[in-house]
Design an enzyme around this catalytic site. Structure first.
Site, short mmCIF file in Angstrom:
data_model
loop_
_atom_site.label_atom_id
_atom_site.label_comp_id
_atom_site.label_asym_id
_atom_site.label_seq_id
_atom_site.Cartn_x
_atom_site.Cartn_y
_atom_site.Cartn_z
N LEU A 125 19.01 -4.92 20.41
CA LEU A 125 18.28 -6.18 20.18
C LEU A 125 19.24 -7.37 20.32
O LEU A 125 19.00 -8.28 21.10
CB LEU A 125 17.64 -6.16 18.78
CG LEU A 125 16.91 -7.42 18.34
CD1 LEU A 125 15.67 -7.68 19.21
CD2 LEU A 125 16.46 -7.33 16.86
N PRO A 128 24.50 -12.21 22.77
CA PRO A 128 25.41 -13.31 22.42
C PRO A 128 24.67 -14.52 21.84
O PRO A 128 25.17 -15.18 20.94
CB PRO A 128 26.09 -13.63 23.75
CG PRO A 128 26.07 -12.32 24.50
CD PRO A 128 24.78 -11.64 24.10
N TRP A 156 27.11 -5.62 19.83
CA TRP A 156 27.14 -4.97 18.51
C TRP A 156 26.20 -3.77 18.46
O TRP A 156 25.48 -3.58 17.48
CB TRP A 156 26.73 -5.93 17.37
CG TRP A 156 27.40 -7.26 17.33
CD1 TRP A 156 26.79 -8.47 17.27
CD2 TRP A 156 28.81 -7.53 17.30
NE1 TRP A 156 27.72 -9.47 17.24
CE2 TRP A 156 28.97 -8.91 17.24
CE3 TRP A 156 29.95 -6.72 17.33
CZ2 TRP A 156 30.22 -9.52 17.22
CZ3 TRP A 156 31.19 -7.32 17.31
CH2 TRP A 156 31.31 -8.70 17.25
N ARG A 244 16.21 -1.39 7.45
CA ARG A 244 16.76 -2.08 6.27
C ARG A 244 16.74 -1.18 5.04
O ARG A 244 17.59 -1.30 4.16
CB ARG A 244 16.00 -3.40 6.05
CG ARG A 244 16.38 -4.43 7.10
CD ARG A 244 15.49 -5.64 7.17
NE ARG A 244 15.94 -6.49 8.30
CZ ARG A 244 15.27 -7.52 8.78
NH1 ARG A 244 14.11 -7.87 8.24
NH2 ARG A 244 15.76 -8.21 9.81
N ILE A 338 39.68 -3.37 -10.67
CA ILE A 338 40.04 -2.38 -11.70
C ILE A 338 41.27 -1.58 -11.25
O ILE A 338 42.15 -1.26 -12.04
CB ILE A 338 38.83 -1.44 -11.97
CG1 ILE A 338 37.74 -2.20 -12.73
CG2 ILE A 338 39.26 -0.18 -12.74
CD1 ILE A 338 36.41 -1.47 -12.85
N GLY A 340 43.59 -2.68 -9.35
CA GLY A 340 44.75 -3.57 -9.24
C GLY A 340 45.50 -3.35 -7.94
O GLY A 340 44.89 -3.10 -6.90
N GLU A 364 21.61 -5.45 10.46
CA GLU A 364 20.16 -5.24 10.26
C GLU A 364 19.53 -6.40 9.46
O GLU A 364 18.64 -6.21 8.63
CB GLU A 364 19.88 -3.88 9.63
CG GLU A 364 20.44 -2.77 10.53
CD GLU A 364 19.64 -1.51 10.56
OE1 GLU A 364 18.45 -1.54 10.22
OE2 GLU A 364 20.21 -0.48 10.96
N1 CAA Z 1 6.35 -6.20 11.30
C1 CAA Z 1 5.44 -6.53 12.24
N2 CAA Z 1 5.35 -7.79 12.75
C2 CAA Z 1 6.23 -8.71 12.32
C3 CAA Z 1 7.20 -8.42 11.35
C4 CAA Z 1 7.24 -7.10 10.84
N3 CAA Z 1 8.14 -6.75 9.91
N4 CAA Z 1 7.95 -9.53 11.11
C5 CAA Z 1 7.44 -10.49 11.90
N5 CAA Z 1 6.40 -10.00 12.62
C6 CAA Z 1 5.57 -10.74 13.55
C7 CAA Z 1 4.95 -11.94 12.85
O1 CAA Z 1 3.75 -11.60 12.20
C8 CAA Z 1 4.72 -12.89 14.01
O2 CAA Z 1 3.55 -12.51 14.71
P1 CAA Z 1 2.40 -13.60 15.04
O3 CAA Z 1 3.08 -14.64 15.90
O4 CAA Z 1 1.36 -12.82 15.76
O5 CAA Z 1 1.96 -14.15 13.73
C9 CAA Z 1 5.89 -12.61 14.95
O6 CAA Z 1 6.37 -11.29 14.60
C10 CAA Z 1 7.01 -13.61 14.81
O7 CAA Z 1 7.47 -13.58 13.47
P2 CAA Z 1 8.26 -14.80 12.80
O8 CAA Z 1 7.50 -16.07 13.06
O9 CAA Z 1 8.53 -14.43 11.38
O10 CAA Z 1 9.60 -14.82 13.69
P3 CAA Z 1 10.91 -15.69 13.55
O11 CAA Z 1 11.38 -16.03 14.91
O12 CAA Z 1 10.72 -16.81 12.57
O13 CAA Z 1 11.99 -14.63 13.01
C11 CAA Z 1 13.32 -13.47 11.35
C12 CAA Z 1 11.95 -14.05 11.79
C13 CAA Z 1 13.01 -12.79 10.05
C14 CAA Z 1 14.36 -14.54 11.16
C15 CAA Z 1 13.79 -12.44 12.43
O14 CAA Z 1 14.22 -13.10 13.61
C16 CAA Z 1 14.89 -11.55 11.91
O15 CAA Z 1 14.66 -10.58 11.20
N6 CAA Z 1 16.16 -11.85 12.30
C17 CAA Z 1 17.29 -10.94 12.01
C18 CAA Z 1 17.51 -10.01 13.16
C19 CAA Z 1 18.13 -8.72 12.74
O16 CAA Z 1 17.86 -8.19 11.67
N7 CAA Z 1 18.96 -8.17 13.60
C20 CAA Z 1 19.52 -6.87 13.35
C21 CAA Z 1 20.02 -6.30 14.63
S1 CAA Z 1 20.00 -4.56 14.68
C22 CAA Z 1 21.33 -4.02 13.81
O17 CAA Z 1 22.00 -4.74 13.14
C23 CAA Z 1 21.52 -2.55 13.88
C24 CAA Z 1 22.86 -2.11 13.52
O18 CAA Z 1 23.84 -2.48 14.12
C25 CAA Z 1 23.04 -1.13 12.46
#
Ligand code: CAA
Length: 380
Positions: A125, A128, A156, A244, A338, A340, A364
């Site tokens: 996902l 950059p 990443w 998560r 703890i 040290g 995540e």
């Molecule tokens: N389930 C289903 N649909 C979802 C949802 C969920 N949990 N969360 C949001 N949606 C839907 C919303 O309902 C919305 O749909 P509609 O437009 O139809 O209403 C759409 O998705 C857009 O949602 P938002 O408006 O909430 O989107 P946003 O752009 O404001 O972003 C955010 C929200 C929470 C900030 C999101 O971008 C986010 O979680 N960012 C963090 C990214 C992340 O966690 N990256 C991790 C990378 S992977 C990783 O780290 C793995 C690893 O290495 C171990």
């Protein structure tokens, strides 16, 4: 309401606990130093059926849920967080979306291999310019007859150097709003045009594989689209709800390791004529660590159970990850204090725990992102 594990869940936990004590505790420091997981461990995980823990029995998996996965991940991460994240990503970020959104043909092709560990999975996902703002993905997928051509750079990528198959989020429609223009694809990593970067040199979880992957005009068949066109962001977010819970379980596991190390050291180390555990200053630290870790575990179990019921758990998963990652880092910090000076050397595992803990507040969805998800939900 029941806060006790039933017999079956306790058996699953005990199986993972025995494996962690016998096989991972003796190796965790070595894994950290060498920067990779011993090949033998991959086979042991396969023998225990952990690669396919959440994959249905019909595809060769154990057919369990997020609750069992959470119990297993706590035990494994208590011993070795590099092994823990490898397993968490494989189960929750790759196996689950194929199962929920993949075509029957792709399920038949990939789930049996994922269940045995013959194939390991990764989740692409982040880019950059698309980290916390995940909807800003620039990787493109363009139709070519029945096929899709994918081009872009993902960074990443956990399991990047181990994986045979990735779920890749790409923009299929540049003209609609950010989130609605994304789609999800299954991409075999031996496809022409896939270029793996060098392993990242990380602060912690050093034995897990993290790297950049470039997709340089990679062709996949039409069936590789997961879900429907434009559904990619929702699939990414739904998948991360499960992921998560996995990272919350990891944080509970690392936190528990810090608590156990602190109790042991407080009983052994003497100053001012008695074990330091006799001093209230140390007792209070241990009391706070234990309380925060237990609270985080209960939130994690609640989120896992909700997801197993098929209910949306974005709020509960975010609360679990926020609580667990902050409890874990609190515990790691207090544990080092703890110990040290001894905790500041690599003679003890404490400095590894301190380094491993930190990532739980970052990947995540960083702690700040969990707060956004929680606030949006409770204030709606
Ligand atoms: N389930 C289903 N649909 C979802 C949802 C969920 N949990 N969360 C949001 N949606 C839907 C919303 O309902 C919305 O749909 P509609 O437009 O139809 O209403 C759409 O998705 C857009 O949602 P938002 O408006 O909430 O989107 P946003 O752009 O404001 O972003 C955010 C929200 C929470 C900030 C999101 O971008 C986010 O979680 N960012 C963090 C990214 C992340 O966690 N990256 C991790 C990378 S992977 C990783 O780290 C793995 C690893 O290495 C171990």
């Amino acid at each position: 309401m029941n806060f006790e594990l039933d017999e079956e869940l306790a058996m699953v936990r005990d199986m993972a606990r025995d494996f962690a004590i016998q096989e991972l505790d003796p190796r965790a420091s070595k894994h950290d130093r060498q920067g990779f997981i011993d090949q033998e461990v991959f086979g042991q995980i396969a023998d225990l059926g952990l690669w396919g823990l959440t994959i249905p029995e019909a595809y060769g998996g154990a057919g369990m849920g997020n609750t069992e996965l959470s119990l297993v991940l706590e035990e494994i991460n208590r011993a070795d967080a590099s092994v823990g994240v490898t397993l968490s990503v494989h189960n929750s970020l790759l196996g689950t979306p194929i199962l929920k959104f993949g075509s029957e043909a792709k399920k038949d092709e990939w789930l049996p291999k994922l269940a045995t560990g013959e194939a390991i999975g990764c989740y692409c996902l982040t880019e950059p310019n698309a980290g916390s703002d995940a909807a800003a993905v620039q990787t493109r997928a363009v139709r070519d007859g029945d096929d899709w051509i994918i081009s872009g750079t993902k960074i990443w990528v956990t399991n990047g150097g181990l994986a045979s198959i990735a779920i890749v989020y790409a923009r299929t429609d540049p003209d609609v709003s950010k989130a609605k223009g994304l789609s999800a694809f299954l991409v075999p990593l031996d496809a022409p045009g896939v270029v793996l970067g060098a392993p990242e040199k990380k602060t912690g979880i050093r034995a897990s594989s993290t790297l950049e992957i470039q997709f340089d005009g990679v062709r996949v068949d039409g069936d590789s689209l997961i879900g429907v066109e434009g559904q990619g962001f929702q699939i990414a977010m739904d998948t991360l709800d499960g992921g998560r819970i996995g990272i919350a379980s990891q944080a509970v596991g690392i936190g528990r390791a810090c608590l156990e190390a602190s109790i042991k050291y407080a009983g052994e180390r003497e100053q001012f004529g008695r074990p330091i555990g006799h001093f209230q200053a140390i007792q209070w630290k241990i009391a706070d660590m234990s309380t925060r870790i237990d609270a985080a575990r209960l939130l994690t179990w609640r989120a896992a159970q909700l997801r197993d019921k098929g209910e949306r758990c974005s709020l509960q998963a975010a609360q679990a990850k926020l609580a667990a990652s902050t409890a874990c880092n609190f515990a790691a910090d207090e544990c080092l204090q703890i110990h040290g000076g001894a905790g500041y050397t690599d003679d003890f595992q404490v400095e590894r725990l301190f380094r491993d803990a930190r990532i739980t507040e970052i990947y995540e969805g960083a702690t700040d992102i969990q707060r956004i998800v929680i606030a949006r939900s409770v204030m709606a």
